[in-house]
Scaffold this motif. Sequence first.
Motif, PDB file in Angstrom:
ATOM      1  N   GLN A 216       0.823  -1.207   0.000  1.00  0.00           N
ATOM      2  CA  GLN A 216       0.000   0.000   0.000  1.00  0.00           C
ATOM      3  C   GLN A 216       0.856   1.256   0.000  1.00  0.00           C
ATOM      4  O   GLN A 216       0.551   2.239  -0.693  1.00  0.00           O
ATOM      5  CB  GLN A 216      -0.944  -0.007   1.216  1.00  0.00           C
ATOM      6  N   ARG A 217       1.953   1.227   0.780  1.00  0.00           N
ATOM      7  CA  ARG A 217       2.858   2.383   0.786  1.00  0.00           C
ATOM      8  C   ARG A 217       3.491   2.575  -0.588  1.00  0.00           C
ATOM      9  O   ARG A 217       3.646   3.707  -1.073  1.00  0.00           O
ATOM     10  CB  ARG A 217       3.938   2.196   1.861  1.00  0.00           C
ATOM     11  N   ALA A 218       3.888   1.468  -1.214  1.00  0.00           N
ATOM     12  CA  ALA A 218       4.499   1.563  -2.551  1.00  0.00           C
ATOM     13  C   ALA A 218       3.491   2.106  -3.567  1.00  0.00           C
ATOM     14  O   ALA A 218       3.829   2.943  -4.410  1.00  0.00           O
ATOM     15  CB  ALA A 218       5.001   0.188  -2.984  1.00  0.00           C
ATOM     16  N   LYS A 219       2.265   1.653  -3.466  1.00  0.00           N
ATOM     17  CA  LYS A 219       1.237   2.154  -4.384  1.00  0.00           C
ATOM     18  C   LYS A 219       0.988   3.645  -4.171  1.00  0.00           C
ATOM     19  O   LYS A 219       0.798   4.398  -5.127  1.00  0.00           O
ATOM     20  CB  LYS A 219      -0.059   1.362  -4.197  1.00  0.00           C
ATOM     21  N   SER A 220       0.970   4.077  -2.891  1.00  0.00           N
ATOM     22  CA  SER A 220       0.771   5.499  -2.598  1.00  0.00           C
ATOM     23  C   SER A 220       1.918   6.331  -3.155  1.00  0.00           C
ATOM     24  O   SER A 220       1.700   7.400  -3.740  1.00  0.00           O
ATOM     25  CB  SER A 220       0.640   5.709  -1.087  1.00  0.00           C
ATOM     26  N   ALA A 221       3.162   5.844  -2.948  1.00  0.00           N
ATOM     27  CA  ALA A 221       4.327   6.571  -3.470  1.00  0.00           C
ATOM     28  C   ALA A 221       4.291   6.629  -4.989  1.00  0.00           C
ATOM     29  O   ALA A 221       4.586   7.671  -5.594  1.00  0.00           O
ATOM     30  CB  ALA A 221       5.611   5.891  -2.989  1.00  0.00           C
ATOM     31  N   GLU A 222       3.902   5.535  -5.609  1.00  0.00           N
ATOM     32  CA  GLU A 222       3.808   5.510  -7.073  1.00  0.00           C
ATOM     33  C   GLU A 222       2.741   6.489  -7.560  1.00  0.00           C
ATOM     34  O   GLU A 222       2.938   7.196  -8.552  1.00  0.00           O
ATOM     35  CB  GLU A 222       3.478   4.093  -7.538  1.00  0.00           C
ATOM     36  N   ALA A 223       1.621   6.529  -6.835  1.00  0.00           N
ATOM     37  CA  ALA A 223       0.556   7.452  -7.224  1.00  0.00           C
ATOM     38  C   ALA A 223       1.010   8.901  -7.086  1.00  0.00           C
ATOM     39  O   ALA A 223       0.726   9.741  -7.950  1.00  0.00           O
ATOM     40  CB  ALA A 223      -0.685   7.198  -6.366  1.00  0.00           C
ATOM     41  N   ARG A 224       1.738   9.190  -5.995  1.00  0.00           N
ATOM     42  CA  ARG A 224       2.241  10.553  -5.812  1.00  0.00           C
ATOM     43  C   ARG A 224       3.246  10.917  -6.909  1.00  0.00           C
ATOM     44  O   ARG A 224       3.264  12.048  -7.396  1.00  0.00           O
ATOM     45  CB  ARG A 224       2.872  10.703  -4.424  1.00  0.00           C
ATOM     46  N   ALA A 225       4.109   9.966  -7.279  1.00  0.00           N
ATOM     47  CA  ALA A 225       5.091  10.220  -8.337  1.00  0.00           C
ATOM     48  C   ALA A 225       4.393  10.490  -9.671  1.00  0.00           C
ATOM     49  O   ALA A 225       4.772  11.406 -10.414  1.00  0.00           O
ATOM     50  CB  ALA A 225       6.041   9.029  -8.467  1.00  0.00           C
ATOM     51  N   ARG A 226       3.350   9.714  -9.947  1.00  0.00           N
ATOM     52  CA  ARG A 226       2.603   9.934 -11.190  1.00  0.00           C
ATOM     53  C   ARG A 226       1.926  11.298 -11.187  1.00  0.00           C
ATOM     54  O   ARG A 226       1.882  12.001 -12.201  1.00  0.00           O
ATOM     55  CB  ARG A 226       1.569   8.833 -11.390  1.00  0.00           C
ATOM     56  N   GLN A 227       1.414  11.709 -10.016  1.00  0.00           N
ATOM     57  CA  GLN A 227       0.764  13.015  -9.915  1.00  0.00           C
ATOM     58  C   GLN A 227       1.771  14.141 -10.130  1.00  0.00           C
ATOM     59  O   GLN A 227       1.503  15.108 -10.862  1.00  0.00           O
ATOM     60  CB  GLN A 227       0.082  13.164  -8.563  1.00  0.00           C
ATOM     61  N   ALA A 228       2.946  14.011  -9.492  1.00  0.00           N
ATOM     62  CA  ALA A 228       3.981  15.041  -9.653  1.00  0.00           C
ATOM     63  C   ALA A 228       4.446  15.104 -11.104  1.00  0.00           C
ATOM     64  O   ALA A 228       4.654  16.198 -11.655  1.00  0.00           O
ATOM     65  CB  ALA A 228       5.160  14.743  -8.724  1.00  0.00           C
ATOM     66  N   GLU A 229       4.599  13.945 -11.723  1.00  0.00           N
ATOM     67  CA  GLU A 229       5.023  13.911 -13.121  1.00  0.00           C
ATOM     68  C   GLU A 229       3.976  14.569 -14.015  1.00  0.00           C
ATOM     69  O   GLU A 229       4.321  15.338 -14.919  1.00  0.00           O
ATOM     70  CB  GLU A 229       5.232  12.458 -13.543  1.00  0.00           C
ATOM     71  N   ALA A 230       2.711  14.301 -13.720  1.00  0.00           N
ATOM     72  CA  ALA A 230       1.647  14.901 -14.516  1.00  0.00           C
ATOM     73  C   ALA A 230       1.614  16.417 -14.332  1.00  0.00           C
ATOM     74  O   ALA A 230       1.431  17.174 -15.300  1.00  0.00           O
ATOM     75  CB  ALA A 230       0.303  14.292 -14.126  1.00  0.00           C
ATOM     76  N   GLU A 231       1.802  16.876 -13.078  1.00  0.00           N
ATOM     77  CA  GLU A 231       1.795  18.317 -12.826  1.00  0.00           C
ATOM     78  C   GLU A 231       2.982  18.993 -13.516  1.00  0.00           C
ATOM     79  O   GLU A 231       2.840  20.085 -14.081  1.00  0.00           O
ATOM     80  CB  GLU A 231       1.837  18.570 -11.318  1.00  0.00           C
ATOM     81  N   ALA A 232       4.169  18.341 -13.474  1.00  0.00           N
ATOM     82  CA  ALA A 232       5.344  18.911 -14.149  1.00  0.00           C
ATOM     83  C   ALA A 232       5.122  18.968 -15.656  1.00  0.00           C
ATOM     84  O   ALA A 232       5.463  19.961 -16.318  1.00  0.00           O
ATOM     85  CB  ALA A 232       6.586  18.083 -13.818  1.00  0.00           C
ATOM     86  N   ALA A 233       4.541  17.925 -16.205  1.00  0.00           N
ATOM     87  CA  ALA A 233       4.265  17.910 -17.643  1.00  0.00           C
ATOM     88  C   ALA A 233       3.293  19.016 -18.017  1.00  0.00           C
ATOM     89  O   ALA A 233       3.430  19.670 -19.061  1.00  0.00           O
ATOM     90  CB  ALA A 233       3.713  16.545 -18.048  1.00  0.00           C
ATOM     91  N   ILE A 236       5.199  22.292 -17.992  1.00  0.00           N
ATOM     92  CA  ILE A 236       6.044  22.400 -19.185  1.00  0.00           C
ATOM     93  C   ILE A 236       5.201  22.729 -20.404  1.00  0.00           C
ATOM     94  O   ILE A 236       5.555  23.589 -21.229  1.00  0.00           O
ATOM     95  CB  ILE A 236       6.820  21.083 -19.397  1.00  0.00           C
ATOM     96  N   ALA A 237       4.081  22.077 -20.526  1.00  0.00           N
ATOM     97  CA  ALA A 237       3.196  22.337 -21.664  1.00  0.00           C
ATOM     98  C   ALA A 237       2.682  23.776 -21.640  1.00  0.00           C
ATOM     99  O   ALA A 237       2.596  24.442 -22.675  1.00  0.00           O
ATOM    100  CB  ALA A 237       2.034  21.348 -21.637  1.00  0.00           C
ATOM    101  N   LYS A 238       2.357  24.242 -20.428  1.00  0.00           N
ATOM    102  CA  LYS A 238       1.874  25.620 -20.295  1.00  0.00           C
ATOM    103  C   LYS A 238       2.962  26.621 -20.705  1.00  0.00           C
ATOM    104  O   LYS A 238       2.707  27.590 -21.448  1.00  0.00           O
ATOM    105  CB  LYS A 238       1.433  25.868 -18.860  1.00  0.00           C
ATOM    106  N   ALA A 239       4.200  26.404 -20.199  1.00  0.00           N
ATOM    107  CA  ALA A 239       5.302  27.310 -20.533  1.00  0.00           C
ATOM    108  C   ALA A 239       5.604  27.266 -22.028  1.00  0.00           C
ATOM    109  O   ALA A 239       5.851  28.310 -22.660  1.00  0.00           O
ATOM    110  CB  ALA A 239       6.546  26.925 -19.730  1.00  0.00           C
ATOM    111  N   ARG A 240       5.568  26.046 -22.600  1.00  0.00           N
ATOM    112  CA  ARG A 240       5.820  25.933 -24.033  1.00  0.00           C
ATOM    113  C   ARG A 240       4.757  26.679 -24.829  1.00  0.00           C
ATOM    114  O   ARG A 240       5.048  27.360 -25.810  1.00  0.00           O
ATOM    115  CB  ARG A 240       5.855  24.460 -24.433  1.00  0.00           C
TER     116      ARG A 240
END
Length: 301
Positions: A216-233, A236-240
């Motif tokens: 469950q902890r690994a899934k939560s960390a993975e979900a947070r990483a996916r969220q951060a990656e999506a927000e960064a993307a 980047i798209a907005k700045a571009r």
Amino acid sequence: MKLFKKTLIGFALSTVALSGCTAIIGERVPAGYVGLLINQYGSEESRGIDNAEFIEGGRAIYNPVNQELVLFPTFVNKYSFTNSTIEQSPVPEAIGFSVAGTSVEEDVAIGVMFNKENDGDFIKTYYSTYRLSPEEFVRTHLRDEVRGCFNRAVVDANIQTPFQYQNQRIDLLNRVETCIADSFNFLIVQNLEYLGKPQYPPNIQAAIDEQFEAEQRAKSAEARARQAEAEAAAEIAKARGEAEAEKIRASVANDPNYLKYRQLEIEMARIQRWNGQEAPIVQTPNVQLGAAGNPQPQENQ
């Protein structure tokens, strides 16, 4: 002499009463049941379970001295095998089996009915084999077969650890249900279901809980990483997008046609704001601007 007569009369009355009690009896076969009327005596062609009369409904007429009427339910009965003593049995009956050397217990319920097809041949086979009431059969042979089917299903599914078992419980239940139906052709298995969580030894349960929490902890960390990656993307798209827009604006601003278009826009806006009146006369010391816009000299007063 009188005593002998009284004794003889009493014996005769007793004989009549006894013969009346053991005479022909009519017993109704209730709805949802079938009956086997078995001759205990007689020729080989008439006695025994194989030659029993199969009765699906109505009234069975028989002599209880040399015949036996056995009733079997043909509607679904649900039986529970659990460790709770407040269930159908006063003793613990949970189904215990082994997973890679680890003992596991499951509380289960099974719904079964007797198969009355083939003119009662299935029921005759059952009674000639076990000679038990349905309830006695369920608590002994059926429960033993459920346990055996769980053990065979674990092996057939190649389950090596309790963790694997946790992930394959539903598939295993379907295997066990099929196994039971294949074991007893005189039974129709309506359904088999779990009544709770599997029960493991304390150390195995602790290890399972720990692994579950880690997953469950690994899934939560993975979900947070996916969220951060999506927000960064998204950033980047907005700045571009903003950079591209700025580049377009800069290139257009130097285009003569664009400048002319902007001048027309400004003129159109001025016209739309005009109220239809001539521009007011502006007084200056030496020049008066008239309606025609021509300067006119003024006399000094």
